[in-house]
Design an enzyme around this catalytic site. Sequence first.
Site, PDB file in Angstrom:
ATOM      1  N   ASP A   1       3.156  -4.477   8.004  1.00 32.85           N
ATOM      2  CA  ASP A   1       1.950  -3.665   7.864  1.00 32.85           C
ATOM      3  C   ASP A   1       0.772  -4.607   8.129  1.00 32.85           C
ATOM      4  O   ASP A   1       0.449  -5.453   7.298  1.00 32.85           O
ATOM      5  CB  ASP A   1       1.902  -3.077   6.447  1.00 32.85           C
ATOM      6  CG  ASP A   1       0.588  -2.362   6.155  1.00 32.85           C
ATOM      7  OD1 ASP A   1      -0.325  -2.392   7.004  1.00 32.85           O
ATOM      8  OD2 ASP A   1       0.478  -1.784   5.055  1.00 32.85           O
ATOM      9  N   HIS A  56       0.870  -1.183   0.000  1.00 34.58           N
ATOM     10  CA  HIS A  56       0.000   0.000   0.000  1.00 34.58           C
ATOM     11  C   HIS A  56       0.910   1.237   0.000  1.00 34.58           C
ATOM     12  O   HIS A  56       2.033   1.181   0.498  1.00 34.58           O
ATOM     13  CB  HIS A  56      -0.829  -0.060   1.289  1.00 34.58           C
ATOM     14  CG  HIS A  56      -1.878   0.996   1.417  1.00 34.58           C
ATOM     15  ND1 HIS A  56      -1.614   2.269   1.873  1.00 34.58           N
ATOM     16  CD2 HIS A  56      -3.210   0.960   1.187  1.00 34.58           C
ATOM     17  CE1 HIS A  56      -2.738   2.970   1.910  1.00 34.58           C
ATOM     18  NE2 HIS A  56      -3.716   2.213   1.498  1.00 34.58           N
ATOM     19  N   LYS A  94     -10.498  -0.296  10.448  1.00 35.53           N
ATOM     20  CA  LYS A  94     -10.749  -1.460   9.579  1.00 35.53           C
ATOM     21  C   LYS A  94     -11.142  -2.678  10.399  1.00 35.53           C
ATOM     22  O   LYS A  94     -11.367  -3.753   9.862  1.00 35.53           O
ATOM     23  CB  LYS A  94      -9.490  -1.789   8.762  1.00 35.53           C
ATOM     24  CG  LYS A  94      -9.125  -0.709   7.741  1.00 35.53           C
ATOM     25  CD  LYS A  94      -7.903  -1.136   6.961  1.00 35.53           C
ATOM     26  CE  LYS A  94      -7.225   0.018   6.269  1.00 35.53           C
ATOM     27  NZ  LYS A  94      -7.882   0.456   5.050  1.00 35.53           N
ATOM     28  N   GLN A  97      -4.398  -5.085   7.057  1.00 41.13           N
ATOM     29  CA  GLN A  97      -5.413  -6.004   6.522  1.00 41.13           C
ATOM     30  C   GLN A  97      -5.363  -7.376   7.195  1.00 41.13           C
ATOM     31  O   GLN A  97      -6.119  -8.270   6.810  1.00 41.13           O
ATOM     32  CB  GLN A  97      -5.241  -6.184   4.999  1.00 41.13           C
ATOM     33  CG  GLN A  97      -5.438  -4.927   4.185  1.00 41.13           C
ATOM     34  CD  GLN A  97      -6.887  -4.408   4.194  1.00 41.13           C
ATOM     35  OE1 GLN A  97      -7.821  -5.077   4.639  1.00 41.13           O
ATOM     36  NE2 GLN A  97      -7.071  -3.198   3.707  1.00 41.13           N
ATOM     37  N   CYS A 101      -4.795   2.550  -3.674  1.00 38.78           N
ATOM     38  CA  CYS A 101      -3.567   3.028  -3.004  1.00 38.78           C
ATOM     39  C   CYS A 101      -2.426   2.037  -3.146  1.00 38.78           C
ATOM     40  O   CYS A 101      -1.642   1.834  -2.203  1.00 38.78           O
ATOM     41  CB  CYS A 101      -3.818   3.336  -1.530  1.00 38.78           C
ATOM     42  SG  CYS A 101      -4.948   4.687  -1.275  1.00 38.78           S
TER      43      CYS A 101
END
Length: 426
Positions: free
Chosen positions: A195, A119, A221, A198, A383
């Site tokens: 990261d 991302h 999220k 997600q 993104c």
Amino acid sequence: MPSWERIKEDFPIFHNLGSGYTYLDSAATSQKPLFVINAISDFYLYHNSNVHRGIYRLSEEATEMYDRSRENVSRFIGSRDPGQIVFVRNATEGLNLLSYTLGREMAQGDEILITIMEHHSNIVPWQFLQDRGIKLVYADIRPDGTLDMDDLQSKMSPRTRIVSVTHVSNVLGTVNPVREIGKMAHDNGSTFIVDGAQSVPHMPVDVEAMGCDFMAFSGHKMLGPTGIGVLYGRKELLERMHPFMGGGEMISEVYRDYSTWAEVPEKFEAGTPDIAGAIGLSAAVDYLRSMGMDNVMKHGRDLIRLTLEMEEEENIPGLVSYGPRDTEIRGPVYSFSIGDISPFSVNQTLSEDGIGVGASIHPHDVASSLDASGIAVRSGHHCAMPLTHRLNTVATTRASYYIYNTEEDVRKLFRSLKRTAEVYSR
Ligand code: PMP
């Protein structure tokens, strides 16, 4: 096992939008259950005051709630010490913090290794360091949308100071083997950053087992409010690092010419924090924990499995989708295109004999058409422009699932896609 059909009832927005509304954009942001909304309003209605400052009861209450939220989030991701949890605005801010602080310790010729599926928030902050002669290196993907581990290994060098990788791709859904990557990074003497934007919302995540040095993720999220995110960092590293932003809360003492820093994590939390946001995130963690993260992950996999089955069954002309077919290494994200949408293509996909085999429909048109049927999906580069280009396209449409989605939502998506493809091929 939670009753997935009934979970929508916990989310007031679905009452307000009507039961027919199908929200398939949770990779962008999730909806919020009443439990979280109530936790936030409870704070403002009964406990609102600033933290770590007042000697009065109300402030002590707010401080205790804020600190308890940190402990709860720490436990949720398997961190053994709440001092390793820095509250930030979102994953993006967490990664910028790392670029700023770790970047200060790097020299010309040092390298940062990321992947082509990142991302922008795990690309652009590192690009900031390029004007100091620090090199950004990309590991590639394989044709099936998984990370090319040989390429990753071959791109590690003695100058690789940082390896920073997404746990789950927000476009491909690929779940990267972070434990293995962490071992490779540490064997190479590099700092390992994950990261988790997600992954933390969708699967059990244990930072200690994963062996990462840092992990960033966003509350919004994972059923929490916007404006609150987390940077997990190993305590000894956080203690060694320079602060990111300066101001109140993050200092121990301030003199005319210099200051000394507060202990971690406060050292990284300058100014008044998002107290209600942290409390809302903690409520989201309680809600997710009550379902069991193994169950949440299984539900996501079941929906993706059905999606891939429906894709084969429906055989929509010109539809191509991206990401691994193996649902064991796939998050609940489904990105696809209908027809060739490269800027040079004509508006029909032609077979070799020149007969139209289906329309070429721009992802924005797909999204608008689905919206007319009450289905919310995202279209564009998500993104992740370097990845979009690597996939040899300019944009895709993305459906992403969460706990409130059902098999019927997947079937509805394919019914509408089929109709859209038919209308455009006329
Ligand atoms: N990383 C990934 C993989 C993401 O999907 C996102 C959000 N789309 C981010 C980072 C950034 O999250 P935020 O905008 O909340 O900072």
